[in-house]
Design a protein around this motif. Structure first.
Motif, PDB file in Angstrom:
ATOM      1  N   GLY A 128       0.814  -1.208   0.000  1.00  0.00           N
ATOM      2  CA  GLY A 128       0.000   0.000   0.000  1.00  0.00           C
ATOM      3  C   GLY A 128       0.843   1.250   0.000  1.00  0.00           C
ATOM      4  O   GLY A 128       2.055   1.217  -0.275  1.00  0.00           O
ATOM      5  N   GLY A 129       0.203   2.343   0.334  1.00  0.00           N
ATOM      6  CA  GLY A 129       0.889   3.631   0.315  1.00  0.00           C
ATOM      7  C   GLY A 129       2.082   3.707   1.248  1.00  0.00           C
ATOM      8  O   GLY A 129       3.086   4.361   0.941  1.00  0.00           O
ATOM      9  N   ILE A 130       2.013   3.026   2.392  1.00  0.00           N
ATOM     10  CA  ILE A 130       3.120   3.072   3.337  1.00  0.00           C
ATOM     11  C   ILE A 130       4.377   2.452   2.749  1.00  0.00           C
ATOM     12  O   ILE A 130       5.499   2.886   3.037  1.00  0.00           O
ATOM     13  N   ASP A 131       4.209   1.446   1.888  1.00  0.00           N
ATOM     14  CA  ASP A 131       5.357   0.804   1.261  1.00  0.00           C
ATOM     15  C   ASP A 131       6.011   1.729   0.239  1.00  0.00           C
ATOM     16  O   ASP A 131       7.240   1.735   0.084  1.00  0.00           O
ATOM     17  N   LEU A 132       5.205   2.523  -0.457  1.00  0.00           N
ATOM     18  CA  LEU A 132       5.763   3.516  -1.381  1.00  0.00           C
ATOM     19  C   LEU A 132       6.520   4.596  -0.608  1.00  0.00           C
ATOM     20  O   LEU A 132       7.566   5.071  -1.053  1.00  0.00           O
ATOM     21  N   THR A 133       5.984   4.969   0.549  1.00  0.00           N
ATOM     22  CA  THR A 133       6.660   5.961   1.391  1.00  0.00           C
ATOM     23  C   THR A 133       8.020   5.443   1.850  1.00  0.00           C
ATOM     24  O   THR A 133       9.018   6.162   1.809  1.00  0.00           O
ATOM     25  N   LYS A 134       8.057   4.184   2.279  1.00  0.00           N
ATOM     26  CA  LYS A 134       9.325   3.587   2.733  1.00  0.00           C
ATOM     27  C   LYS A 134      10.315   3.477   1.593  1.00  0.00           C
ATOM     28  O   LYS A 134      11.518   3.703   1.780  1.00  0.00           O
ATOM     29  N   LEU A 135       9.822   3.143   0.392  1.00  0.00           N
ATOM     30  CA  LEU A 135      10.702   3.048  -0.772  1.00  0.00           C
ATOM     31  C   LEU A 135      11.266   4.412  -1.125  1.00  0.00           C
ATOM     32  O   LEU A 135      12.463   4.543  -1.435  1.00  0.00           O
ATOM     33  N   LEU A 136      10.418   5.447  -1.075  1.00  0.00           N
ATOM     34  CA  LEU A 136      10.886   6.801  -1.356  1.00  0.00           C
ATOM     35  C   LEU A 136      11.936   7.237  -0.338  1.00  0.00           C
ATOM     36  O   LEU A 136      12.949   7.842  -0.698  1.00  0.00           O
ATOM     37  N   ALA A 137      11.708   6.921   0.927  1.00  0.00           N
ATOM     38  CA  ALA A 137      12.680   7.267   1.977  1.00  0.00           C
ATOM     39  C   ALA A 137      14.008   6.556   1.737  1.00  0.00           C
ATOM     40  O   ALA A 137      15.093   7.136   1.928  1.00  0.00           O
ATOM     41  N   GLN A 138      13.913   5.311   1.290  1.00  0.00           N
ATOM     42  CA  GLN A 138      15.125   4.537   1.000  1.00  0.00           C
ATOM     43  C   GLN A 138      15.910   5.151  -0.156  1.00  0.00           C
ATOM     44  O   GLN A 138      17.142   5.261  -0.095  1.00  0.00           O
ATOM     45  N   GLU A 139      15.186   5.564  -1.198  1.00  0.00           N
ATOM     46  CA  GLU A 139      15.857   6.161  -2.360  1.00  0.00           C
ATOM     47  C   GLU A 139      16.460   7.520  -2.014  1.00  0.00           C
ATOM     48  O   GLU A 139      17.573   7.845  -2.443  1.00  0.00           O
TER      49      GLU A 139
ATOM     50  N   GLY B   8      17.456   8.432   0.888  1.00  0.00           N
ATOM     51  CA  GLY B   8      18.576   8.201   1.787  1.00  0.00           C
ATOM     52  C   GLY B   8      19.863   7.839   1.068  1.00  0.00           C
ATOM     53  O   GLY B   8      20.959   8.034   1.611  1.00  0.00           O
ATOM     54  N   LYS B   9      19.764   7.333  -0.151  1.00  0.00           N
ATOM     55  CA  LYS B   9      20.962   6.972  -0.909  1.00  0.00           C
ATOM     56  C   LYS B   9      21.790   8.203  -1.280  1.00  0.00           C
ATOM     57  O   LYS B   9      23.011   8.124  -1.424  1.00  0.00           O
ATOM     58  N   TYR B  10      21.110   9.350  -1.448  1.00  0.00           N
ATOM     59  CA  TYR B  10      21.812  10.562  -1.866  1.00  0.00           C
ATOM     60  C   TYR B  10      22.563  11.212  -0.709  1.00  0.00           C
ATOM     61  O   TYR B  10      23.548  11.908  -0.928  1.00  0.00           O
ATOM     62  N   ASN B  11      22.067  11.016   0.488  1.00  0.00           N
ATOM     63  CA  ASN B  11      22.760  11.573   1.663  1.00  0.00           C
ATOM     64  C   ASN B  11      22.439  10.697   2.870  1.00  0.00           C
ATOM     65  O   ASN B  11      21.491  10.944   3.601  1.00  0.00           O
ATOM     66  N   PRO B  12      23.246   9.645   3.084  1.00  0.00           N
ATOM     67  CA  PRO B  12      22.980   8.704   4.173  1.00  0.00           C
ATOM     68  C   PRO B  12      23.003   9.347   5.557  1.00  0.00           C
ATOM     69  O   PRO B  12      22.466   8.784   6.507  1.00  0.00           O
ATOM     70  N   ARG B  13      23.611  10.533   5.674  1.00  0.00           N
ATOM     71  CA  ARG B  13      23.702  11.175   6.994  1.00  0.00           C
ATOM     72  C   ARG B  13      22.381  11.783   7.440  1.00  0.00           C
ATOM     73  O   ARG B  13      22.168  12.036   8.621  1.00  0.00           O
ATOM     74  N   VAL B  14      21.484  12.015   6.490  1.00  0.00           N
ATOM     75  CA  VAL B  14      20.206  12.634   6.814  1.00  0.00           C
ATOM     76  C   VAL B  14      19.209  11.565   7.240  1.00  0.00           C
ATOM     77  O   VAL B  14      18.985  10.583   6.531  1.00  0.00           O
ATOM     78  N   LYS B  15      18.622  11.748   8.398  1.00  0.00           N
ATOM     79  CA  LYS B  15      17.597  10.826   8.888  1.00  0.00           C
ATOM     80  C   LYS B  15      16.221  11.391   8.544  1.00  0.00           C
ATOM     81  O   LYS B  15      15.808  12.418   9.060  1.00  0.00           O
ATOM     82  N   LEU B  16      15.534  10.724   7.640  1.00  0.00           N
ATOM     83  CA  LEU B  16      14.226  11.187   7.183  1.00  0.00           C
ATOM     84  C   LEU B  16      13.121  10.500   7.977  1.00  0.00           C
ATOM     85  O   LEU B  16      13.079   9.273   8.047  1.00  0.00           O
ATOM     86  N   ASP B  17      12.254  11.297   8.571  1.00  0.00           N
ATOM     87  CA  ASP B  17      11.131  10.714   9.288  1.00  0.00           C
ATOM     88  C   ASP B  17      10.016  10.390   8.306  1.00  0.00           C
ATOM     89  O   ASP B  17       9.890  11.007   7.244  1.00  0.00           O
ATOM     90  N   THR B  18       9.191   9.423   8.665  1.00  0.00           N
ATOM     91  CA  THR B  18       8.142   8.938   7.772  1.00  0.00           C
ATOM     92  C   THR B  18       7.152  10.033   7.398  1.00  0.00           C
ATOM     93  O   THR B  18       6.723  10.128   6.244  1.00  0.00           O
ATOM     94  N   SER B  19       6.787  10.878   8.366  1.00  0.00           N
ATOM     95  CA  SER B  19       5.802  11.926   8.081  1.00  0.00           C
ATOM     96  C   SER B  19       6.320  12.924   7.056  1.00  0.00           C
ATOM     97  O   SER B  19       5.579  13.392   6.187  1.00  0.00           O
ATOM     98  N   GLY B  20       7.615  13.255   7.140  1.00  0.00           N
ATOM     99  CA  GLY B  20       8.199  14.178   6.169  1.00  0.00           C
ATOM    100  C   GLY B  20       8.230  13.601   4.768  1.00  0.00           C
ATOM    101  O   GLY B  20       7.909  14.282   3.785  1.00  0.00           O
TER     102      GLY B  20
END
Length: 233
Positions: A166-177, A179-191
């Motif tokens: 569902g949508g949550i899986d797309l959100t997690k995939l987007l966060a993963q992608e 994160g590849k550009y800047n691993p130091r940044v911690k992205l929260d799910t809501s953002g």
């Protein structure tokens, strides 16, 4: 008093009175915050996660939390009075386990003292909403996808499919992608969810996808911590 209709989703809970052509009077997040008895948030040092998800992939998982949520919705939000409870209709996701349905019935009659209870398939209700009794209902939600053929108001379970994406899986995939550009940044799910809702789109085929990419303009955004800028485009 009109009956109350409740739809408990993985992301949003929708509730309102069964009045024709009227949108739900309450649409609130299903996710809750864990509170102490004095009303303050639980100390993060005492718990890894202060959030509670009563509904996971469309099914109720935390019964204590859903009881508190429904108490707020029915008595505070919709104005029910203790001792004068009305009837209630719940939307029933595809392939709901029998044990979950039985526990919901028990909760409604023993805890909320409802005068009447009914659970109807979400696919059937979706078709009723557009004036049909037969068709194929596709429900793409926050935690799952339900595909259900309906013939004359009856779900054909043998031909139905439930996919736990569902949508949550797309959100997690987007966060993963991201994160590849800047691993130091911690992205929260809501953002990440906000970025997905505001900028994501669907393409019918590869040609349409390429055209969409060419038309996208770069936009710069400052992340919540204020330390890094994110460029989308």
């Amino acid at each position: 008093m009109e009956a109350v209709v409740v739809d408990t989703g993985s992301k949003l809970l929708k509730a309102g009175f069964a009045v024709p052509d009227q949108a739900p009077s309450m649409v609130i997040p299903t996710q809750m915050k864990r509170m102490t008895e004095d009303g303050s948030l639980t100390d993060i040092s005492l718990a890894e996660d202060v959030t509670v998800d009563p509904v996971v992939r469309g099914f109720i998982r935390d019964w204590e939390a859903i009881e508190d949520l429904l108490h707020h919705v029915l008595y505070t939000g919709l104005g029910w009075e203790m001792g004068n409870e009305g009837q209630i209709l719940f939307t029933d996701p595809l392939s709901t386990p029998k044990a979950v349905r039985e526990q919901l019935v028990q909760l409604m009659f023993e805890t909320f003292n409802v005068s009447g209870f009914y659970a109807s398939d979400q696919a059937v209700l979706s078709l009723y909403a557009v004036g049909r009794i037969s068709g194929c209902a596709v429900d793409i939600g926050h935690g799952k996808i339900d595909i259900a053929p309906v013939i004359e108001g009856a779900v054909q379970h043998i031909a139905s499919r439930r996919i736990e994406i569902g949508g949550i899986d797309l959100t997690k995939l987007l966060a993963q992608e991201l994160g590849k550009y800047n691993p130091r940044v911690k992205l929260d799910t809501s953002g990440v969810e906000k970025i997905k809702v505001q900028y994501s789109c669907c393409a019918e085929d590869a040609f349409a996808y390429g055209k969409t990419q060419q038309s996208c303009q770069e936009e710069q955004h400052t992340l919540p911590d204020g330390q890094y800028d994110l460029v989308l485009g």
